[in-house]
Design a protein around this motif. Sequence first.
Motif, PDB file in Angstrom:
ATOM      1  N   ILE A   1      95.997  63.537 113.275  1.00 15.98           N
ATOM      2  CA  ILE A   1      96.927  62.441 113.546  1.00 15.98           C
ATOM      3  C   ILE A   1      96.716  61.922 114.960  1.00 15.98           C
ATOM      4  O   ILE A   1      96.609  60.726 115.195  1.00 15.98           O
ATOM      5  N   GLN A   2      96.637  62.859 115.899  1.00 14.33           N
ATOM      6  CA  GLN A   2      96.488  62.459 117.304  1.00 14.33           C
ATOM      7  C   GLN A   2      95.192  61.686 117.538  1.00 14.33           C
ATOM      8  O   GLN A   2      95.150  60.758 118.331  1.00 14.33           O
ATOM      9  N   SER A   3      94.149  62.044 116.781  1.00 12.89           N
ATOM     10  CA  SER A   3      92.868  61.401 117.073  1.00 12.89           C
ATOM     11  C   SER A   3      92.573  60.192 116.193  1.00 12.89           C
ATOM     12  O   SER A   3      91.822  59.311 116.599  1.00 12.89           O
ATOM     13  N   THR A   4      93.175  60.122 114.983  1.00 15.62           N
ATOM     14  CA  THR A   4      92.755  59.031 114.100  1.00 15.62           C
ATOM     15  C   THR A   4      93.812  57.951 113.839  1.00 15.62           C
ATOM     16  O   THR A   4      93.467  56.834 113.483  1.00 15.62           O
ATOM     17  N   VAL A   5      95.103  58.267 113.962  1.00 15.64           N
ATOM     18  CA  VAL A   5      96.112  57.241 113.613  1.00 15.64           C
ATOM     19  C   VAL A   5      96.299  56.301 114.808  1.00 15.64           C
ATOM     20  O   VAL A   5      96.629  56.747 115.903  1.00 15.64           O
ATOM     21  N   PRO A   6      96.064  55.007 114.607  1.00 19.83           N
ATOM     22  CA  PRO A   6      96.233  54.070 115.713  1.00 19.83           C
ATOM     23  C   PRO A   6      97.721  53.766 115.945  1.00 19.83           C
ATOM     24  O   PRO A   6      98.554  54.069 115.098  1.00 19.83           O
TER      25      PRO A   6
ATOM     26  N   ILE B   1      99.978  54.967 117.922  1.00 20.58           N
ATOM     27  CA  ILE B   1     101.020  55.969 118.144  1.00 20.58           C
ATOM     28  C   ILE B   1     101.007  56.399 119.603  1.00 20.58           C
ATOM     29  O   ILE B   1      99.984  56.390 120.262  1.00 20.58           O
ATOM     30  N   ASP B   2     102.211  56.739 120.087  1.00 21.33           N
ATOM     31  CA  ASP B   2     102.346  57.247 121.452  1.00 21.33           C
ATOM     32  C   ASP B   2     102.119  58.747 121.474  1.00 21.33           C
ATOM     33  O   ASP B   2     101.379  59.265 122.296  1.00 21.33           O
ATOM     34  N   LEU B   3     102.815  59.405 120.589  1.00 24.20           N
ATOM     35  CA  LEU B   3     102.846  60.860 120.614  1.00 24.20           C
ATOM     36  C   LEU B   3     102.864  61.415 119.212  1.00 24.20           C
ATOM     37  O   LEU B   3     103.317  60.754 118.281  1.00 24.20           O
ATOM     38  N   ALA B   4     102.370  62.665 119.091  1.00 27.54           N
ATOM     39  CA  ALA B   4     102.590  63.433 117.876  1.00 27.54           C
ATOM     40  C   ALA B   4     102.968  64.819 118.351  1.00 27.54           C
ATOM     41  O   ALA B   4     102.179  65.494 118.993  1.00 27.54           O
ATOM     42  N   VAL B   5     104.234  65.218 118.099  1.00 25.35           N
ATOM     43  CA  VAL B   5     104.761  66.448 118.691  1.00 25.35           C
ATOM     44  C   VAL B   5     104.964  67.490 117.599  1.00 25.35           C
ATOM     45  O   VAL B   5     105.664  67.236 116.622  1.00 25.35           O
ATOM     46  N   PRO B   6     104.357  68.686 117.765  1.00 24.44           N
ATOM     47  CA  PRO B   6     104.492  69.726 116.743  1.00 24.44           C
ATOM     48  C   PRO B   6     105.737  70.582 116.945  1.00 24.44           C
ATOM     49  O   PRO B   6     106.297  70.606 118.035  1.00 24.44           O
ATOM     50  N   ARG B   7     106.125  71.242 115.891  1.00 22.65           N
ATOM     51  CA  ARG B   7     107.201  72.215 116.018  1.00 22.65           C
ATOM     52  C   ARG B   7     107.006  73.268 114.947  1.00 22.65           C
ATOM     53  O   ARG B   7     106.716  72.946 113.796  1.00 22.65           O
ATOM     54  N   ARG B   8     107.154  74.524 115.340  1.00 23.84           N
ATOM     55  CA  ARG B   8     107.093  75.605 114.367  1.00 23.84           C
ATOM     56  C   ARG B   8     108.385  76.385 114.470  1.00 23.84           C
ATOM     57  O   ARG B   8     108.871  76.655 115.563  1.00 23.84           O
ATOM     58  N   ASP B   9     108.960  76.735 113.331  1.00 26.52           N
ATOM     59  CA  ASP B   9     110.271  77.395 113.322  1.00 26.52           C
ATOM     60  C   ASP B   9     110.113  78.835 112.845  1.00 26.52           C
ATOM     61  O   ASP B   9     109.530  79.068 111.790  1.00 26.52           O
ATOM     62  N   VAL B  10     110.702  79.762 113.608  1.00 23.32           N
ATOM     63  CA  VAL B  10     110.691  81.153 113.166  1.00 23.32           C
ATOM     64  C   VAL B  10     112.118  81.684 113.212  1.00 23.32           C
ATOM     65  O   VAL B  10     112.760  81.640 114.256  1.00 23.32           O
TER      66      VAL B  10
ATOM     67  N   ALA C   1     106.746  46.233 111.417  1.00 19.18           N
ATOM     68  CA  ALA C   1     105.339  46.098 111.063  1.00 19.18           C
ATOM     69  C   ALA C   1     104.543  47.282 111.597  1.00 19.18           C
ATOM     70  O   ALA C   1     103.772  47.922 110.860  1.00 19.18           O
ATOM     71  N   THR C   2     104.755  47.599 112.880  1.00 18.03           N
ATOM     72  CA  THR C   2     104.018  48.709 113.477  1.00 18.03           C
ATOM     73  C   THR C   2     104.367  50.016 112.793  1.00 18.03           C
ATOM     74  O   THR C   2     103.480  50.788 112.387  1.00 18.03           O
ATOM     75  N   VAL C   3     105.673  50.264 112.651  1.00 18.01           N
ATOM     76  CA  VAL C   3     106.115  51.504 112.013  1.00 18.01           C
ATOM     77  C   VAL C   3     105.544  51.576 110.597  1.00 18.01           C
ATOM     78  O   VAL C   3     105.113  52.639 110.138  1.00 18.01           O
ATOM     79  N   GLY C   4     105.543  50.427 109.935  1.00 14.09           N
ATOM     80  CA  GLY C   4     105.001  50.371 108.571  1.00 14.09           C
ATOM     81  C   GLY C   4     103.520  50.757 108.535  1.00 14.09           C
ATOM     82  O   GLY C   4     103.078  51.503 107.649  1.00 14.09           O
ATOM     83  N   ARG C   5     102.746  50.230 109.501  1.00 14.66           N
ATOM     84  CA  ARG C   5     101.305  50.548 109.532  1.00 14.66           C
ATOM     85  C   ARG C   5     101.073  52.026 109.823  1.00 14.66           C
ATOM     86  O   ARG C   5     100.244  52.671 109.173  1.00 14.66           O
ATOM     87  N   VAL C   6     101.855  52.564 110.763  1.00 13.29           N
ATOM     88  CA  VAL C   6     101.708  53.995 111.075  1.00 13.29           C
ATOM     89  C   VAL C   6     102.071  54.825 109.849  1.00 13.29           C
ATOM     90  O   VAL C   6     101.367  55.783 109.494  1.00 13.29           O
ATOM     91  N   ALA C   7     103.176  54.445 109.188  1.00 10.99           N
ATOM     92  CA  ALA C   7     103.600  55.168 107.985  1.00 10.99           C
ATOM     93  C   ALA C   7     102.493  55.147 106.937  1.00 10.99           C
ATOM     94  O   ALA C   7     102.200  56.163 106.292  1.00 10.99           O
ATOM     95  N   GLY C   8     101.858  53.994 106.791  1.00 17.80           N
ATOM     96  CA  GLY C   8     100.771  53.855 105.818  1.00 17.80           C
ATOM     97  C   GLY C   8      99.625  54.804 106.146  1.00 17.80           C
ATOM     98  O   GLY C   8      99.114  55.520 105.256  1.00 17.80           O
ATOM     99  N   ALA C   9      99.237  54.841 107.417  1.00 20.84           N
ATOM    100  CA  ALA C   9      98.139  55.696 107.845  1.00 20.84           C
ATOM    101  C   ALA C   9      98.475  57.159 107.588  1.00 20.84           C
ATOM    102  O   ALA C   9      97.642  57.939 107.105  1.00 20.84           O
ATOM    103  N   LEU C  10      99.730  57.536 107.895  1.00 22.58           N
ATOM    104  CA  LEU C  10     100.147  58.929 107.687  1.00 22.58           C
ATOM    105  C   LEU C  10     100.142  59.284 106.207  1.00 22.58           C
ATOM    106  O   LEU C  10      99.726  60.381 105.823  1.00 22.58           O
TER     107      LEU C  10
END
Lengths: 234, 423
Positions: free
Chosen positions: B94-99, B101-110, B256-265
Motif C-alpha cells: 500500500i505504501q509503495s503502490t497506492v497513489p 495517500i499520505d500515510l498508511a498506519v499499521p496496528r496489531r492487537d494482542v 473523488a480522491t477518496v474514491g480513487r484510493v478506495a478503488g486501488a485498495l
Amino acid sequence: MSDVVRLTEARRTYRMGEEEVHALDGLDLVVPRGEYLAIMGQSGSGKSTLLNILGCLDRLTSGSYELDGKDVSRLDDDRLSHERNRRLGFVFQSYNLIPHLTVLENIEVPMEYAGIRPGEARQRSTELATRLGLGGRLKHRPSELSGGQQQRVAIARALGNDPSLMLADEPTGNLDSATGIEILDLLDTLAAEGRTLIVVTHDRKVAARAHRTIHMLDGKIAREDRRVAEAATP
Amino acid sequence: MRPGRLLALAWKSIAEHKLRSLLTVSGVVFGVAAVVTMLAIGEGESQAAQEQIRRMGSNNLLLASVKPSEPESGTSANARVLSYGLLEKDLLRIQSTVPEIDLAVPRRDVPVDARVGTRRMRATVFGTSPQYESVANLEVAQGRFLSAADEESRLPVCVLGSEVAKRLFLNTDPLGRDLHVGDNAYRVIGVLSTRGEGTGGTAGLGGESDAAILIPWSTMRERYGSIIVDNRGGSRNREEVELHRITVRAARGDEATVGRVAGALRRLLAEGHPQEDVRLTVPLELLREARETRARWTLILGTIAGISLLVGGIGIMNIMLASVVERTREIGIRRALGAKRRHIVLQFLAETVVLCAIGGSLGMGLSILLPHVLTTVFGLQTIVDPWFLGLAFGIAAGIGLVFGIYPAMRAARLDPVEALRHA
C-alpha cells in the motif's frame, strides 16, 4: 321624486315536479317614496315571494323590477347583495339577530359589509341603539333581551345604512299585543320621518297603520285599500 | 371586511365553543407534534451518525482483518492455529503502490492481562506507529504519544487509554511508572483522553482506545511472536494475525480522491485476499450512505406524520361542514344584510385557518416537549430545528386553507331565502 319600487308584469314561476306554480303572476306595483304600504293575503297568495323579490333575495322569472330608479331584475348575485346592503333594510318576525354578537355588533353587521370604518360604525350603531331606547343594553347579547328589545335591535340594524326601503315581515308576529303596539308606533314614527315602508302581515290591526293596503290572491293584487278617511283626519 | 375584523370574528366564533374547538383541532395538534418529533428524531440520528463518521476521519480509509467464518466448529479449535488477515507485506505494498495517500498506519492487537502492583485488568495491547495518534484522532491528556525515537530504539514504553490508567493507577499519576504485561515491563509515557462508548462502530476507532495499551510497533514485533493466544472466555484461541488494522489516509478529503484510493485498495485486496479476510471501510462512503438512509427515513416518517395531519384536516372539515349546517340561519341573515358570497367564504375560511393556527401553536408547544421527553426517557438523540416548527405551523395553516375551502364554499352557495327559512 321618483318611485322607490316599480314592478312591471312581474312573474315568478317555480317548478314543483311536473307542475309550474306561478307565485307571482304578472303583478304590477308602484310604491312612491315615503309611502307606508301593507301587503296582506292568505298563505300561498304569493306575498312571501313578493317580499323576497322586493328584498332582492330572489329574482323575477320575467318582468322588471326597478328599485330606487335602478333596474335590478337582471343583476348577478354580487350586485344583488350590494343592493340589499345599501338600499334595503329587513325586519323579520323572529328578529333574526346573530346570537353570539352583542347589540352593537349586530347593528354593525350591514355597516361592515358596506365597508364603513369600525370607529364610525361604532358611533352610528351607538346613536341608533340609543335612539331606539336600547341605551342600557349595548353590550348585551340577544338572548339577554326581551322580544320587543330584540325587534328594536333589528330595526336599528335595518336603519344602519340609511336604506331607501324598509321591509318588515310580520314584525309583531312574535310579540304580545302591548309590545306589538310599541313596535308599530316605532314604525309609524319612521314613516312620519319620510321613510318608505312595506309591511307584510295577516293582522288587520297592523295593516291599519299603513297608508295603503294591497290584498294578494294567486300571485296578483286582488284588491287595494287606501286610508282616505283617516288620512284626512289629523 | 377588514382582515383584522375577520380574524376577530373567527376568534369569537371559536371561543363560543371552546371544548368543541379544542377537540376539533386535536388532530392537527398531534399531527404537527408528530411531524416535528419525527423530524427531530431523524435530525438527531443523522447528527449522531455524522459525528461518529467524522471521528473516523473523512479522509481515512480503514482496513481491518476479519476472522473468516469457520466451516467446521470448535472441537479441534484448540489444536489449530487460525491464520488470516492483513500482512506486513500488504502495508508495504500500500505504501509503495497506492497513489494519493499520505500515510498508511499499521496496528496489531494482542489481548493481555495487564498488572500494576496487585491490580490487574484485561486490556489490549496495540502495537502501532507514532502517526496513529493523528489518523485515529487521539488526544493526549497527559504526557506524550509514541515518538519516532521510541519506535527506532524499540523502547519498552507505553501510552495508556483512559480506562486503563484509571483502573490500574487509580488516582495516582501514572507517568513514569511501570506497567507489567506478563514478564515485560513498560514505562508509561502518556495517557489518552476518554473517547467514550461505542463511537467507533465496525471501523473501530472509537472507545476501544480507552481500554488499550499502546506500544511502539517495533517493540511489539520484538516481544510478541506471530501466534496470538487468547485465554479469554474459557477456551484457548490461537490465531496468527500479522496486522489487525491499517489506517490509510488519503492525500485529500474530497470524494473523488477518496474514491480513487478506495478503488486501488479494493483491487489490492481482491488480489491478495481472495478469501475476504480483510474488510475495507470508507467513512466518507458511510457518510453518504447515512445521508441516503436519513433521506429515506425522513420520507417515511414524514409520510406517516403527513397522514396524521391529513386525518386531522379531515376531522376539521367534518366539523366545519356541521358548523355550516348549524349556522345556516346566520348565513341567511348575513346574506340578507348584504354579505356577498366571498364574504361568507372568507368568514368560514378565516375560522378554519384560525382554528388550525391555534392547533399549530399547541402542536408546536407539544413538539418542543415531546422530543425532550424522548431524549430523557429513552436516551434518543433529538434535535428540534426552529425551522421544523415553522414548517409544521405553516402546514397546519395550510391544512386550514385546504380543508376549510370546501365547507366555506358550501356555506356561500346556500340560497339566502332557503337559509333564512332554516330553523
